[in-house]
Scaffold this motif. Sequence first.
Motif, PDB file in Angstrom:
ATOM      1  N   SER A 129       5.043  63.362  13.100  1.00  0.00           N
ATOM      2  CA  SER A 129       6.393  62.938  12.747  1.00  0.00           C
ATOM      3  C   SER A 129       6.287  61.655  11.938  1.00  0.00           C
ATOM      4  O   SER A 129       5.636  60.702  12.355  1.00  0.00           O
ATOM      5  CB  SER A 129       7.227  62.710  14.001  1.00  0.00           C
ATOM      6  OG  SER A 129       7.306  63.897  14.766  1.00  0.00           O
ATOM      7  N   ILE A 130       6.920  61.637  10.779  1.00  0.00           N
ATOM      8  CA  ILE A 130       6.707  60.572   9.804  1.00  0.00           C
ATOM      9  C   ILE A 130       8.037  60.012   9.337  1.00  0.00           C
ATOM     10  O   ILE A 130       8.968  60.772   9.062  1.00  0.00           O
ATOM     11  CB  ILE A 130       5.922  61.102   8.583  1.00  0.00           C
ATOM     12  CG1 ILE A 130       4.554  61.621   9.022  1.00  0.00           C
ATOM     13  CG2 ILE A 130       5.778  60.033   7.517  1.00  0.00           C
ATOM     14  CD1 ILE A 130       3.775  62.268   7.906  1.00  0.00           C
ATOM     15  N   THR A 171       3.978  56.870  11.717  1.00  0.00           N
ATOM     16  CA  THR A 171       3.624  58.225  12.122  1.00  0.00           C
ATOM     17  C   THR A 171       3.198  58.283  13.571  1.00  0.00           C
ATOM     18  O   THR A 171       2.535  57.382  14.069  1.00  0.00           O
ATOM     19  CB  THR A 171       2.448  58.751  11.262  1.00  0.00           C
ATOM     20  OG1 THR A 171       2.768  58.584   9.885  1.00  0.00           O
ATOM     21  CG2 THR A 171       2.167  60.213  11.545  1.00  0.00           C
ATOM     22  N   THR A 172       3.603  59.345  14.254  1.00  0.00           N
ATOM     23  CA  THR A 172       3.020  59.665  15.554  1.00  0.00           C
ATOM     24  C   THR A 172       2.650  61.136  15.536  1.00  0.00           C
ATOM     25  O   THR A 172       3.274  61.934  14.838  1.00  0.00           O
ATOM     26  CB  THR A 172       3.991  59.362  16.712  1.00  0.00           C
ATOM     27  OG1 THR A 172       3.301  59.455  17.949  1.00  0.00           O
ATOM     28  CG2 THR A 172       5.150  60.326  16.725  1.00  0.00           C
ATOM     29  N   SER A 173       1.605  61.491  16.275  1.00  0.00           N
ATOM     30  CA  SER A 173       1.063  62.839  16.176  1.00  0.00           C
ATOM     31  C   SER A 173       0.767  63.415  17.548  1.00  0.00           C
ATOM     32  O   SER A 173       0.465  62.693  18.491  1.00  0.00           O
ATOM     33  CB  SER A 173      -0.233  62.840  15.350  1.00  0.00           C
ATOM     34  OG  SER A 173       0.007  62.442  14.022  1.00  0.00           O
ATOM     35  N   ALA A 174       0.863  64.730  17.627  1.00  0.00           N
ATOM     36  CA  ALA A 174       0.457  65.478  18.809  1.00  0.00           C
ATOM     37  C   ALA A 174      -0.509  66.567  18.385  1.00  0.00           C
ATOM     38  O   ALA A 174      -0.336  67.183  17.335  1.00  0.00           O
ATOM     39  CB  ALA A 174       1.656  66.091  19.513  1.00  0.00           C
ATOM     40  N   PHE A 201      -2.554  63.683  23.151  1.00  0.00           N
ATOM     41  CA  PHE A 201      -2.222  62.532  22.332  1.00  0.00           C
ATOM     42  C   PHE A 201      -3.376  61.550  22.323  1.00  0.00           C
ATOM     43  O   PHE A 201      -4.164  61.473  23.266  1.00  0.00           O
ATOM     44  CB  PHE A 201      -0.957  61.845  22.867  1.00  0.00           C
ATOM     45  CG  PHE A 201       0.228  62.748  22.934  1.00  0.00           C
ATOM     46  CD1 PHE A 201       1.108  62.835  21.870  1.00  0.00           C
ATOM     47  CD2 PHE A 201       0.469  63.526  24.059  1.00  0.00           C
ATOM     48  CE1 PHE A 201       2.208  63.685  21.924  1.00  0.00           C
ATOM     49  CE2 PHE A 201       1.560  64.368  24.124  1.00  0.00           C
ATOM     50  CZ  PHE A 201       2.430  64.452  23.046  1.00  0.00           C
ATOM     51  N   ARG A 202      -3.422  60.751  21.277  1.00  0.00           N
ATOM     52  CA  ARG A 202      -4.456  59.725  21.162  1.00  0.00           C
ATOM     53  C   ARG A 202      -4.268  58.650  22.231  1.00  0.00           C
ATOM     54  O   ARG A 202      -5.225  58.187  22.833  1.00  0.00           O
ATOM     55  CB  ARG A 202      -4.389  59.096  19.768  1.00  0.00           C
ATOM     56  CG  ARG A 202      -5.362  57.960  19.533  1.00  0.00           C
ATOM     57  CD  ARG A 202      -6.761  58.467  19.322  1.00  0.00           C
ATOM     58  NE  ARG A 202      -7.670  57.377  18.992  1.00  0.00           N
ATOM     59  CZ  ARG A 202      -8.904  57.569  18.521  1.00  0.00           C
ATOM     60  NH1 ARG A 202      -9.349  58.785  18.339  1.00  0.00           N
ATOM     61  NH2 ARG A 202      -9.673  56.560  18.256  1.00  0.00           N
TER      62      ARG A 202
END
Length: 317
Positions: free
Chosen positions: A110-111, A116-119, A146-147
């Motif tokens: 999602s940007i 940005t965050t990512s899954a 997730f990181r």
Amino acid sequence: MRDLSRILASDRVAVSGRRGVPRRRLVLAAAGTAVLAVAAGGVALETFRQPQPAFAATPAILSYGPPASAEPASTRLRQLAASAAAQPAPQRPAGTVEHLESANWFLNSSISGGRTTSAVVPQQWRSWRTDNDAGRMVKRDLPPTFRTAVDRREWQRRGGRVDSVQEVRDSAAGDFYTPFQGPVPTEAETLRQWLTAGAGAPEAPVQYLEDVAELAGVRLLNPAQRAAVLMLLADLPGITAAGTVTDRAGRHGEAFSIVSDAHGLPAQYTVIVDPGTGALLGYEEMLTTTAGKLNVVIPAVISYRSYLIAEYAPMPR
């Protein structure tokens, strides 16, 4: 399903350190671009504001050895096509249908405004198709990883799911996976036309590679059809031999790639071929030079498919 369990387990270790819809044309977010895209099977992007997390973890890059042959990729693919065509047709017991299973991995990011965050979203696909294009498709999204815990909380805060979810789609005759209905052609040029029927020729050759990768995930291909796929790949401009490789399910294969920026960011698109049968074992997309707004470290695998089962089996009740 032991292969599936091992693949997903190994990817979760790496992280810690289509699709029942028409074929997608993925648009990746180039640097400085705000984008809302796209479909499962690639990088899903949504726009909203949030703190910038650490780089998203992606699967380990496969280790490629020297190509199996010093000949050009097109020549080697034709050799593999000839080997595929020489294979015996599989026996089909009475009362069975096409049954396929695959393990897939997609980066969902999602940007917004450079943040940005990512899954990491693993998926299991299973399908059963009858000769009249009826059938069942089961897509199970496994819990995303997730990181960091911060990424997880932010994902949840924005309404992202963190549990498993399964979608079952039963199709009446003529409705199963509409992009790929009816007999799969056994000649390369006919296959090329069949893949683009109703949509027109793609703008970039790499899109044919993407289409056959999608096809391998939902249709059981006989030796002649596998040969046609390989002959189509052999004719694609820019295709190269990436080398020999052990795929994510532990199988030996030969990899062939096209590097293209047709979807926005320069990426390497790779199929892994079983040299004995000519079957596709896997497909991967890897960013090669820039991540744009995606919070990944280059080079980065952003999606893959691992084809695990392609057989005739009874339709489940």
